[in-house]
Scaffold this motif. Structure first.
Motif, mmCIF file in Angstrom:
data_model
loop_
_atom_site.group_PDB
_atom_site.id
_atom_site.type_symbol
_atom_site.label_atom_id
_atom_site.label_comp_id
_atom_site.label_asym_id
_atom_site.label_seq_id
_atom_site.Cartn_x
_atom_site.Cartn_y
_atom_site.Cartn_z
ATOM 1 N N SER A 1 0.852 -1.185 0.000
ATOM 2 C CA SER A 1 0.000 0.000 0.000
ATOM 3 C C SER A 1 0.886 1.232 0.000
ATOM 4 C CB SER A 1 -0.896 0.014 1.244
ATOM 5 O OG SER A 1 -1.528 1.272 1.409
ATOM 6 N N PRO A 2 0.482 2.300 -0.693
ATOM 7 C CA PRO A 2 1.295 3.507 -0.717
ATOM 8 C C PRO A 2 1.287 4.271 0.610
ATOM 9 C CG PRO A 2 -0.746 3.872 -1.915
ATOM 10 C CD PRO A 2 -0.700 2.424 -1.579
ATOM 11 N N SER A 3 0.265 4.069 1.457
ATOM 12 C CA SER A 3 0.185 4.895 2.663
ATOM 13 C C SER A 3 -0.270 4.186 3.943
ATOM 14 C CB SER A 3 -0.768 6.071 2.411
ATOM 15 O OG SER A 3 -2.070 5.598 2.077
ATOM 16 N N TRP A 4 -0.977 3.079 3.858
ATOM 17 C CA TRP A 4 -1.492 2.446 5.073
ATOM 18 C C TRP A 4 -0.382 1.945 5.990
ATOM 19 C CZ3 TRP A 4 -5.601 -0.812 2.050
ATOM 20 C CH2 TRP A 4 -6.748 -0.013 1.810
ATOM 21 N N LYS B 1 -4.420 -5.228 8.436
ATOM 22 C CA LYS B 1 -5.103 -6.415 7.921
ATOM 23 C C LYS B 1 -6.162 -5.985 6.913
ATOM 24 C CE LYS B 1 -7.446 -10.626 9.524
ATOM 25 N NZ LYS B 1 -7.978 -11.342 10.721
ATOM 26 N N VAL B 2 -6.089 -6.544 5.709
ATOM 27 C CA VAL B 2 -6.972 -6.124 4.623
ATOM 28 C C VAL B 2 -7.597 -7.326 3.913
ATOM 29 C CG1 VAL B 2 -7.171 -4.744 2.528
ATOM 30 C CG2 VAL B 2 -5.449 -4.151 4.238
ATOM 31 N N LYS B 3 -8.873 -7.199 3.613
ATOM 32 C CA LYS B 3 -9.573 -8.221 2.825
ATOM 33 C C LYS B 3 -9.898 -7.621 1.462
ATOM 34 C CE LYS B 3 -13.841 -10.988 2.698
ATOM 35 N NZ LYS B 3 -15.102 -11.301 3.413
ATOM 36 N N GLY C 1 2.512 -5.353 3.822
ATOM 37 C CA GLY C 1 3.892 -5.665 4.201
ATOM 38 C C GLY C 1 4.927 -4.964 3.361
ATOM 39 N N ASP C 2 4.456 -4.096 2.436
ATOM 40 C CA ASP C 2 5.402 -3.396 1.564
ATOM 41 C C ASP C 2 4.763 -2.091 1.086
ATOM 42 O OD1 ASP C 2 7.724 -2.947 0.230
ATOM 43 O OD2 ASP C 2 7.469 -4.540 -1.255
ATOM 44 N N ARG C 3 5.586 -1.249 0.463
ATOM 45 C CA ARG C 3 5.113 0.008 -0.110
ATOM 46 C C ARG C 3 4.975 -0.143 -1.621
ATOM 47 N NH1 ARG C 3 2.642 1.619 3.539
ATOM 48 N NH2 ARG C 3 3.547 2.647 5.361
ATOM 49 N N GLY D 1 -2.705 -1.619 11.304
ATOM 50 C CA GLY D 1 -1.433 -2.098 11.831
ATOM 51 C C GLY D 1 -0.775 -1.033 12.702
ATOM 52 N N HIS D 2 0.244 -1.443 13.428
ATOM 53 C CA HIS D 2 0.954 -0.509 14.316
ATOM 54 C C HIS D 2 2.278 -0.035 13.716
ATOM 55 C CE1 HIS D 2 -1.966 -1.264 17.456
ATOM 56 N NE2 HIS D 2 -1.777 -2.563 17.314
ATOM 57 N N GLY D 3 2.511 -0.399 12.466
ATOM 58 C CA GLY D 3 3.747 0.025 11.815
ATOM 59 C C GLY D 3 3.640 1.426 11.233
ATOM 60 N N ALA D 4 4.695 1.821 10.503
ATOM 61 C CA ALA D 4 4.724 3.152 9.896
ATOM 62 C C ALA D 4 3.654 3.272 8.827
ATOM 63 C CB ALA D 4 6.098 3.392 9.282
#
Length: 212
Positions: A122-125, A130-132, A145-147, A199-202
């Motif tokens: 995702s570019p910003s999330w 967690k995504v469906k 898990g990635d940008r 999520g709790h990441g950046a």
């Protein structure tokens, strides 16, 4: 002499009466005595005992049955539903960045986790959100898990899906290889996304924003 005759007659009469009473008593004894009463008493006792046992057993059986049935019954309990904290539609592309350099990938995923099935970019999330995703009735639940994607995000492509997820959404099959979906489709328009938990990441919660 006359008095003695009278006494004798009375004695005889009394004896006859007593004899008659004895005979009558024997007859009554035979008709209503203990031998005739015992079978009746036995039958009555059997009915009483049988009735008591039936009532007791019925009560116990009913109690156990009701208890077990009530304990095992799960009717009326609905499975808890998962509510999305954010939902929308976007165009999705696909990727497989494992640092091998195949297809010009940019290296290992930004989250530090190895590339895998169910990993989205995702570019910003926030990382680990967690995504469906759902497309034409097929769904996959994964995580950020990635940008990415890079420049395409400025053109409305707000999700990059791993090749396995992308191919499953297309036709329910598996990709030719982890680097190639095996289809001519490069993008899927109208993919529905549902954020199930942040999520709790950046990253930034809310509507996806273009990378950079």
């Amino acid at each position: 002499m006359q008095q003695r005759a009278i006494d004798t007659a009375l004695t005889a009469l009394t004896g006859t009466a007593l004899a008659g009473m004895l005979v009558a008593g024997v007859a009554v004894e035979s008709a209503h005595g203990a031998p005739a009463d015992k079978p009746m008493a036995h039958n009555l006792t059997s009915q009483q005992v049988t009735g008591h046992d039936n009532n007791t057993n019925t009560g116990k059986t009913s109690g156990k049955t009701s208890g077990k049935t009530g304990g095992k019954t799960k009717a009326g309990k609905a499975a808890p539903k998962t509510h999305a904290v954010l939902s929308g539609n976007t165009t999705a592309s696909y990727f497989w960045d494992d640092g091998s350099g195949v297809n010009g990938d940019t290296g290992a995923p930004a989250s530090g986790k190895p590339m895998q099935k169910g990993m989205f970019a995702s570019p910003s999330w926030p990382m680990n959100t967690k995504v469906k995703v759902t497309y034409q009735g097929r769904s996959v639940t994964g995580f950020v898990g990635d940008r990415g994607p890079g420049e395409p995000s400025h053109r409305g492509v707000m999700l990059d899906l791993d090749t396995y997820t992308f191919r499953h959404l297309v036709d329910g099959k598996k990709p030719t290889s982890k680097y190639d979906t095996g289809t001519s489709a490069g993008h899927l328009k109208g993919v529905k996304y549902e954020v199930l938990s942040w999520g709790h990441g950046a990253g930034t919660k809310g509507t996806p924003k273009p990378l950079g």
